[in-house]
Design an enzyme around this catalytic site. Structure first.
Site, short mmCIF file in Angstrom:
data_model
loop_
_atom_site.label_atom_id
_atom_site.label_comp_id
_atom_site.label_asym_id
_atom_site.label_seq_id
_atom_site.Cartn_x
_atom_site.Cartn_y
_atom_site.Cartn_z
N TRP A 97 0.82 -1.21 0.00
CA TRP A 97 0.00 0.00 0.00
C TRP A 97 0.85 1.26 0.00
O TRP A 97 0.49 2.25 -0.64
CB TRP A 97 -0.98 -0.03 1.17
CG TRP A 97 -1.84 -1.26 1.08
CD1 TRP A 97 -1.84 -2.34 1.90
CD2 TRP A 97 -2.76 -1.57 0.02
NE1 TRP A 97 -2.72 -3.30 1.45
CE2 TRP A 97 -3.30 -2.86 0.30
CE3 TRP A 97 -3.20 -0.90 -1.11
CZ2 TRP A 97 -4.24 -3.47 -0.51
CZ3 TRP A 97 -4.14 -1.50 -1.93
CH2 TRP A 97 -4.65 -2.77 -1.63
N ASP A 165 -1.46 6.96 6.32
CA ASP A 165 -2.55 6.07 5.94
C ASP A 165 -2.74 5.09 7.10
O ASP A 165 -1.93 4.20 7.31
CB ASP A 165 -2.19 5.33 4.65
CG ASP A 165 -3.20 4.26 4.26
OD1 ASP A 165 -4.23 4.11 4.94
OD2 ASP A 165 -2.95 3.57 3.25
N LYS A 189 -12.06 -1.62 7.95
CA LYS A 189 -11.28 -2.45 8.87
C LYS A 189 -11.85 -2.36 10.29
O LYS A 189 -12.46 -3.29 10.78
CB LYS A 189 -9.80 -2.03 8.86
CG LYS A 189 -9.17 -1.94 7.49
CD LYS A 189 -9.10 -3.26 6.74
CE LYS A 189 -8.35 -3.11 5.43
NZ LYS A 189 -8.30 -4.35 4.65
#
Length: 354
Positions: A97, A165, A189
């Site tokens: 990511w 992030d 999440k």
């Protein structure tokens, strides 16, 4: 079912029930059809904003936003909104990511400096002791790495504005929001259903970009001025996120969640470390409590282990397709009882095959 899937994630059963009720009846309409401009939903959005601030102790001078596009759009939004005169940024590369974030920042004209990377060892550790240049517009990192199972366990010091992030570990442990200029996180999440993306942005950041390319939707200043409703927001995701934040706060908040998550991590990592048929590839000091990655030792029969955990009603345990092995994602709503079921399967597997 014991859901160890990496996302969309498990949520508390109470939240599922309340959200399901609202699909059928939210003050006379379904939450799926209610106008986002209605007084009822405006109250939902306002409460969601306030609950984020309460859960994370967000200081005065920050705006909370619920937008769309996931963290994948956040890669671009963060780069555009943080771009200043130097058009330079430092990125820490700890996996898939952060690599994608690097690619998107380059694509919008950032002169990008990878100031640290753990790629040399397959992203199995968190870099430390790196130097940060003094002329950066901002520094960006990914706090938790869902695929490789590593996690930053503290905030490093930098004089540059800090961007993070936090998609896969926000609300799982305490964080000092004042250290950051911009935080973004996909909801799916620990926050709520897929569809919403949370931004926490320092007000001083807004409207300061020097990028010649800035579509209205990518400008956080406009979203802050419209209280997350420049366009139709992801209504159901925001509503369910609000319900989940209520549940989190009612059950001790982020601090209590951190204690529960640490206990779950300790339980599973202890079994991995002490069971001769399993091992964890991640450096111990950098292990994630959200995504525990592990492998079978050579010669251990994977087909038998796979059959056993499936028969125990465990789902989502396979590792990411890019790395293989196993990954137990243990977000806030997963109970320690589910972790114990997995540990018991591992013990029984070794008793029969060790």
């Amino acid at each position: 079912k014991h859901n160890f899937g990496a996302g969309p994630c498990i949520l508390p059963q109470e939240v599922f029930g309340q959200a399901a009720d609202a699909v059928k009846d939210f003050n006379g309409l379904s939450i799926l059809e209610v106008s986002h401009r209605s007084a009822d939903f405006v109250k939902v959005m306002e409460e969601a904003h306030e609950l984020v601030k309460k859960a994370l102790n967000v200081p005065v001078g920050y705006s909370v936003l619920f937008l769309q596009g996931g963290a994948s759009l956040g890669f671009t939004i963060s780069a555009l909104n943080m771009m200043r005169e130097n058009k330079k940024a430092g990125y820490i590369n700890t996996g898939t990511w952060s690599s994608k974030a690097i690619k998107e920042a380059k694509s919008v004209g950032i002169d990008l400096n990878v100031i640290a990377s753990s790629e040399d060892k397959g992203f199995t550790y968190i870099p430390k002791g790196f130097d940060i240049p003094s002329d950066l517009d901002y520094v960006h990192y990914t706090s938790n790495n869902t695929i490789y199972g590593t996690q930053f366990n503290g905030i490093f010091e930098t004089s540059a504005p800090l961007v993070c992030d936090m998609s896969s570990d926000i609300f799982s442990k305490s964080v000092d929001v004042s250290k950051f200029d911009l935080i973004y996180a996909g909801a799916q999440k620990n926050l709520g259903p897929a569809g919403a993306t949370l931004y926490i942005v320092k007000d001083d950041v807004l409207g300061k970009s020097t990028s010649p390319f800035m579509p209205s939707y990518l400008n956080l200043k406009g979203h802050a001025e419209k209280d997350s409703m420049m366009n139709t927001p992801p209504v159901f995701s925001v509503y369910a996120s609000m319900l989940n934040l209520r549940h989190l706060i009612a059950n001790g908040g982020v601090e209590a969640a951190d204690i529960r998550n640490t206990a779950k991590g300790d339980l599973l990592y202890s079994e991995i470390d002490n069971n001769p048929l399993f091992f964890g590839p991640v450096a111990k000091e950098d292990r994630s409590n959200m995504n525990v990655t592990f492998l079978l030792n050579d010669g251990a029969p994977s087909q038998i282990f796979d059959k056993m955990w499936n028969e125990a009603n465990i789902v989502g345990l396979k590792g990411h397709r890019s790395v293989g092995g196993y990954r137990a994602s243990m977000y806030n709503a997963l109970t320690i009882d589910s972790v114990q079921v997995l540990v018991d399967v591992m013990k029984e597997f070794t008793r029969k095959n060790g």
